[in-house]
Write an enzyme that holds these catalytic residues in place. Structure first.
Site, mmCIF file in Angstrom:
data_model
loop_
_atom_site.group_PDB
_atom_site.id
_atom_site.type_symbol
_atom_site.label_atom_id
_atom_site.label_comp_id
_atom_site.label_asym_id
_atom_site.label_seq_id
_atom_site.Cartn_x
_atom_site.Cartn_y
_atom_site.Cartn_z
ATOM 1 N N GLU A 1 -2.513 14.921 -5.891
ATOM 2 C CA GLU A 1 -1.667 14.504 -5.173
ATOM 3 C C GLU A 1 -0.872 14.720 -4.818
ATOM 4 O O GLU A 1 0.338 14.571 -5.768
ATOM 5 C CB GLU A 1 -2.327 12.590 -5.119
ATOM 6 N N CYS B 1 -2.755 6.943 -0.642
ATOM 7 C CA CYS B 1 -4.313 7.669 -1.311
ATOM 8 C C CYS B 1 -4.938 7.731 -0.427
ATOM 9 O O CYS B 1 -5.429 8.817 -0.936
ATOM 10 C CB CYS B 1 -4.739 5.787 -2.291
ATOM 11 N N GLU C 1 -8.574 0.267 -6.429
ATOM 12 C CA GLU C 1 -7.972 1.139 -6.103
ATOM 13 C C GLU C 1 -7.507 2.379 -6.625
ATOM 14 O O GLU C 1 -5.665 2.221 -6.200
ATOM 15 C CB GLU C 1 -7.513 0.608 -4.880
ATOM 16 N N LYS D 1 1.583 -9.163 -9.005
ATOM 17 C CA LYS D 1 2.162 -8.834 -9.229
ATOM 18 C C LYS D 1 2.791 -7.592 -8.204
ATOM 19 O O LYS D 1 2.465 -6.377 -7.957
ATOM 20 C CB LYS D 1 2.880 -8.323 -10.597
HETATM 21 C C1 SIN Z 1 -3.545 3.048 0.292
HETATM 22 O O1 SIN Z 1 -2.682 4.427 0.624
HETATM 23 O O2 SIN Z 1 -4.097 2.994 -1.457
HETATM 24 C C2 SIN Z 1 -4.253 2.494 0.996
HETATM 25 C C3 SIN Z 1 -4.158 2.708 2.008
HETATM 26 C C4 SIN Z 1 -4.868 2.658 3.758
HETATM 27 O O3 SIN Z 1 -5.479 0.781 3.563
HETATM 28 O O4 SIN Z 1 -5.335 2.806 4.574
#
Ligand code: SIN
Length: 513
Positions: free
Chosen positions: A411, A314, A280, A205
């Site tokens: 964040e 992230c 993640e 998805k």
């Molecule tokens: C993410 O922002 O979750 C992945 C970033 C990355 O793979 O460098």
């Protein structure tokens, strides 16, 4: 969810509107990559009830096309297709699967330009960065095409004379993969490639905000010879799709990249059928600039680690701790480097910062900056919406940030860098670890012993020393604390899709004749 659901007209809005986004003629070499239906088994398909969802260009707000707004029912069909494909896919040899994954990798690279353009249109990142993501995303397919051949078992030295013991590894089964909008390809391939290499089949998805890259990649998987049903794509009602994946006893694994809040819901839901989960989730990455850092390396590293994807990753740096002795020099050099970033439509030449994904994202950035300024932060650069309007925000640097500010805790997911002054190493480590998140952290120092000590002390899953870009297919990506569970990429990533089976052979005492 963005936009209003509709019912699909006879023909989907096809390329005319897509091709003229922002007055720029966008040509795809292969129009066949522009897909606007889900993929279930061997069929490109609409939602059973005909509902649709518009896909917007975040730079302009223009509608590119519509995709099916799929339901739990549609998801059940996709799970059935993946279950049906599982026995024969899992029974193939690893080298057979490897060849097909390799074909897929080749096609992703051959079609890099088209995929990158689609990505810019739906996600907004600059074209060069999008092309970089295609290469990054494809690298997981290439890596796992090889790694799938190295799924070894074990022979265990038996403590019993009459018993022999061994360990086999099996694909876990059907996988549900839920992926975000910030990396429309790489977050899919980082999950799907190891899953397929291990012998699993998948229901993906993608984010409803960025389905087009996912659908094009799925089309290329079919062209590569990956059998129908091995990769299925559904999008639409996130709650219903999520519940269908969680409730199914055939889906044995959920893998997710996205917010911590949604990760917690999935983790709880997976308990119903005791599925394996990898997550993640969010980060709040610290970056520590010590007095003895090489200024150029620190500025370049912090710039790359902060402003990649307009701050929407992230692992993007969220807090920059700068030691007293280098604070002024760093603040000046860093602000100068940030001022050279070029903001605009990702399809235009030379743009390095695209739009944010939507207006809600911009509102959050604005809220964080206003909060910081109201608590004493000094705007060194930017600090407001960009003159391009809507989803564009000026690359921003804030001085005198403190741990009392929202941006210290949450964040920001945007182009804002707060600088926090510190004096001692202990103070910096304490502030860096003062977070419920533990994804990525960075430090800049020319002292190897200090760098090593800091890497050991940071409570994060990934640490960059003198480096702001750490992501690669060969290293384990993942976090500690509320940043998630499990690892993606590298030799560790494939374990997430495998079951370990112990076999004991008894009564082995008969003499050899
Ligand atoms: C993410 O922002 O979750 C992945 C970033 C990355 O793979 O460098």
């Amino acid at each position: 969810m963005r936009g209003v659901c509709g019912v699909r007209a006879k023909a989907p809005w096809l390329l005319p509107s897509l091709l003229r986004q922002m007055g720029t003629m966008v040509q795809l070499k292969d129009m066949g990559l522009f897909k606007s239906q889900g993929l279930i088994g061997d069929k490109w398909t609409d939602a059973e009830d005909g509902r649709t969802l518009p896909v917007n260009n975040p730079a302009t707000g223009e509608i590119l096309t519509s995709v099916p707004f799929m339901s739990g029912q549609d998801t059940k069909r996709a799970i059935a297709a993946a279950s049906h494909a599982f026995p024969s896919w899992s029974m193939r040899t690893a080298s057979d699967r490897s060849k097909l994954l390799r074909n897929w990798f080749n096609l992703l690279i051959e079609n890099k330009d088209d995929l990158a353009k689609l990505m810019v249109l739906e996600q907004g990142k600059p074209l060069a960065e999008a092309a970089g993501e295609i290469v990054y995303g494809a690298s997981f397919v290439e890596f796992y095409a090889e790694e799938g051949k190295r799924i070894y078992g074990d022979i265990i030295p038996s403590p019993f004379a009459e018993k022999r013991m061994l360990v086999m590894k099996h694909p876990i089964g059907v996988v549900g993969a839920v992926t975000p909008w910030n990396f429309p390809l790489a977050m899919i391939t980082r999950k799907v490639a190891p899953a397929l290499a291990a012998g699993c089949t998948v229901v993906v998805k993608p984010s409803e905000l960025t389905p087009l890259t996912a659908l094009a990649a799925a089309e290329l998987a079919l062209q590569a010879g990956i059998p129908p049903g091995v990769v299925n794509i559904v999008m639409g009602d996130a709650v219903q799709i999520g519940n269908a994946l969680l409730d199914s006893t055939e889906v044995r694994k959920i893998t997710f990249t996205g917010s911590t809040a949604v990760g917690k819901v999935l983790m709880t839901g997976a308990g119903k059928t005791v599925k394996k989960v990898s997550l993640e989730l969010g980060g709040n990455a610290p970056c520590i600039i010590f007095d003895d850092a090489d200024l150029d390396i620190a500025v370049k590293g912090a710039l790359a680690g902060k402003y990649r994807n307009t701050g929407q990753t992230c692992v993007c740096i969220n807090r920059i701790f700068v030691q007293d002795g280098i604070y002024d020099k760093f603040a000046e050099a860093f602000s100068k480097a940030v001022s050279e970033l070029r903001v605009g439509n990702g399809l235009e030449q030379g743009i390095t910062q695209g739009p944010l994904i939507n207006e809600a994202a911009l509102d959050k950035v604005e809220r964080h900056v206003q909060d910081a300024v109201s608590k004493g932060a000094k705007v060194l650069l930017g600090g407001k919406r960009h003159s391009l309007g809507r989803t564009f925000y000026e690359p921003t640097v804030l001085g005198n940030a403190t741990d009392q500010m929202l941006i210290f805790k949450e964040e920001v997911f945007g182009p804002v860098a707060p600088l926090v002054r510190f004096t001692t190493d202990e103070e910096a480590i304490k502030m860096a670890n003062d977070s419920e998140f533990g994804l990525a952290a960075y430090a800049f120092t020319e002292n190897i012993a200090r760098g090593w000590r800091v890497a050991e002390s940071l409570e994060y899953g990934m640490v960059g020393i003198n480096e702001g870009l750490i992501s690669t297919e060969v290293a384990p990506f993942g976090g500690t604390k509320q940043s998630g569970l499990g690892r993606e990429g590298s030799k560790y990533g494939i374990d997430e899709y495998l079951e370990v089976k112990y076999v004991c052979l008894g009564n082995m005492k008969q003499p050899v004749t």
